[in-house]
Each structure stands twice: as structure tokens, then as C-alpha cells.
Design an enzyme around this catalytic site. Structure first.
Site, PDB file in Angstrom:
ATOM      1  N   PHE A  48     -34.706 -36.826 -14.993  1.00 47.14           N
ATOM      2  CA  PHE A  48     -35.903 -37.135 -14.068  1.00 47.14           C
ATOM      3  C   PHE A  48     -35.905 -38.448 -13.824  1.00 47.14           C
ATOM      4  O   PHE A  48     -35.588 -39.425 -14.568  1.00 47.14           O
ATOM      5  CB  PHE A  48     -37.006 -36.687 -14.979  1.00 47.14           C
ATOM      6  CG  PHE A  48     -37.236 -35.229 -15.160  1.00 47.14           C
ATOM      7  CD1 PHE A  48     -37.486 -34.376 -14.115  1.00 47.14           C
ATOM      8  CD2 PHE A  48     -36.872 -34.674 -16.347  1.00 47.14           C
ATOM      9  CE1 PHE A  48     -37.560 -33.008 -14.452  1.00 47.14           C
ATOM     10  CE2 PHE A  48     -36.939 -33.395 -16.680  1.00 47.14           C
ATOM     11  CZ  PHE A  48     -37.408 -32.390 -15.575  1.00 47.14           C
ATOM     12  N   ASP A  49     -36.562 -38.938 -12.875  1.00 50.20           N
ATOM     13  CA  ASP A  49     -37.037 -40.111 -12.446  1.00 50.20           C
ATOM     14  C   ASP A  49     -38.311 -40.188 -12.882  1.00 50.20           C
ATOM     15  O   ASP A  49     -38.786 -39.197 -13.021  1.00 50.20           O
ATOM     16  CB  ASP A  49     -36.532 -40.756 -10.873  1.00 50.20           C
ATOM     17  CG  ASP A  49     -37.617 -39.912  -9.928  1.00 50.20           C
ATOM     18  OD1 ASP A  49     -38.072 -38.980 -10.402  1.00 50.20           O
ATOM     19  OD2 ASP A  49     -37.532 -40.297  -8.979  1.00 50.20           O
ATOM     20  N   LYS A  50     -39.055 -41.363 -12.925  1.00 48.31           N
ATOM     21  CA  LYS A  50     -40.454 -41.296 -13.360  1.00 48.31           C
ATOM     22  C   LYS A  50     -41.333 -41.399 -12.051  1.00 48.31           C
ATOM     23  O   LYS A  50     -41.530 -42.416 -11.491  1.00 48.31           O
ATOM     24  CB  LYS A  50     -40.947 -42.535 -14.190  1.00 48.31           C
ATOM     25  CG  LYS A  50     -42.255 -42.799 -14.837  1.00 48.31           C
ATOM     26  CD  LYS A  50     -42.240 -43.746 -15.708  1.00 48.31           C
ATOM     27  CE  LYS A  50     -43.675 -43.983 -16.131  1.00 48.31           C
ATOM     28  NZ  LYS A  50     -44.129 -43.126 -17.222  1.00 48.31           N
ATOM     29  N   THR A  51     -41.917 -40.098 -12.006  1.00 54.70           N
ATOM     30  CA  THR A  51     -42.666 -40.241 -10.614  1.00 54.70           C
ATOM     31  C   THR A  51     -44.070 -39.578 -11.142  1.00 54.70           C
ATOM     32  O   THR A  51     -44.133 -39.071 -12.098  1.00 54.70           O
ATOM     33  CB  THR A  51     -42.184 -39.083  -9.602  1.00 54.70           C
ATOM     34  OG1 THR A  51     -42.003 -37.697 -10.258  1.00 54.70           O
ATOM     35  CG2 THR A  51     -40.897 -39.470  -9.196  1.00 54.70           C
ATOM     36  N   LEU A  54     -44.000 -35.793 -11.943  1.00 51.41           N
ATOM     37  CA  LEU A  54     -43.554 -35.389 -13.302  1.00 51.41           C
ATOM     38  C   LEU A  54     -44.470 -35.865 -14.568  1.00 51.41           C
ATOM     39  O   LEU A  54     -44.694 -35.158 -15.337  1.00 51.41           O
ATOM     40  CB  LEU A  54     -42.275 -36.307 -13.853  1.00 51.41           C
ATOM     41  CG  LEU A  54     -41.319 -35.959 -15.042  1.00 51.41           C
ATOM     42  CD1 LEU A  54     -41.142 -34.448 -15.297  1.00 51.41           C
ATOM     43  CD2 LEU A  54     -40.344 -36.817 -15.124  1.00 51.41           C
TER      44      LEU A  54
END
Length: 143
Positions: A48-51, A54
């Protein structure tokens, strides 16, 4: 699971897919059909990227970038009596407030925040001929 005839398998599989996607949606995981669910069962690593989606578990709109030049939208802007970006946000908010999609809710929230200063005098319009098209967005007519 006891299967007594092929018909039971024909009913059980789509039912299981429907329940699986429904439970995922209830927990904020949106999947586009059974094939996606099947592929997800074979995943052994997920990055995951940190968005905000999320970390908050809720879609949000972070930026609005218009790609059409002012002159292409000036007639619409003038007819509504707003600046071009405000007019586009107002049209988006007016249309998407009729949709039940989680991304539409994020768009409506964003437009309400950006147009807060003017919505008390110029509220969103109710589109006619509103149609939510699965996987394609929404359409409608705003007078």
C-alpha cells in the site's frame, strides 16, 4: 457444503461470490465482480501507499484539476453566474449528490467544502434524467 446435484453448484457459486463482495463492501473493500475476488484469493503480498483512503477507510477528494481551458467553459460559467472552477464544482455536486456510490459521496463532500461560501444563496440543483451507470459514472441534465 453438501451438493446433491449440479444445479446446487450453479446456485452456490454465484451466491458465494455475491456474499463475499457484499461483506467486503461492508468493510470498505470494493471489488468489481467475482473475477476480482477470485484473483484476490491468490495474493501472497500486498503493498500500500499511504493514502487517506487506506488510513481513514473512507475515499476523499484531495485535488481538483481542470484540464479544459476557460474559453471552452465560459458559456456554462456565465449561464450559472460563477467562475469556471466554481461552476464545474457546482455541476459535479449537483449531479453526484444523487448517487449512492462511495466515490460520489467523497465528491459531494469536497464540492460542499469548496463552495461553502456560496451554497447558502445558491444551493445544488436537482438533475433530471439522472442515471447511475455501473462502472461508468453518472449522467443527468442540470438546468
Amino acid at each position: 457444503l453438501v451438493i446433491s446435484c449440479p444445479c446446487a453448484l450453479g446456485l452456490a457459486t454465484p451466491t458465494a461470490v455475491m456474499v463475499g463482495t457484499g461483506v467486503g463492501a461492508h468493510h470498505g473493500v470494493l471489488m468489481k465482480g467475482g473475477e476480482t475476488l477470485e484473483v484476490a484469493g491468490k495474493i501472497n503480498a500486498l503493498i500500500f501507499d499511504k493514502t487517506g483512503t487506506l488510513t481513514q477507510g473512507k475515499p476523499t477528494v484531495t485535488d481538483f484539476i481542470r484540464v479544459a481551458p476557460d474559453h471552452a467553459l465560459q458559456d456554462i460559467s456565465n449561464s450559472i453566474g460563477m467562475q469556471v472552477d466554481e461552476a464545474l464544482l457546482w455541476l459535479l455536486g449537483s449531479l453526484e449528490r444523487n448517487s449512492e456510490h462511495p466515490l460520489a459521496a467523497a465528491i459531494v463532500l469536497y464540492t460542499e467544502e469548496k463552495l461553502e461560501h456560496m451554497l447558502s444563496n445558491f444551493s445544488f440543483s436537482q438533475p433530471s434524467d439522472f442515471v447511475a451507470m455501473t462502472g461508468c459514472g453518472a449522467s443527468g441534465t442540470i438546468d
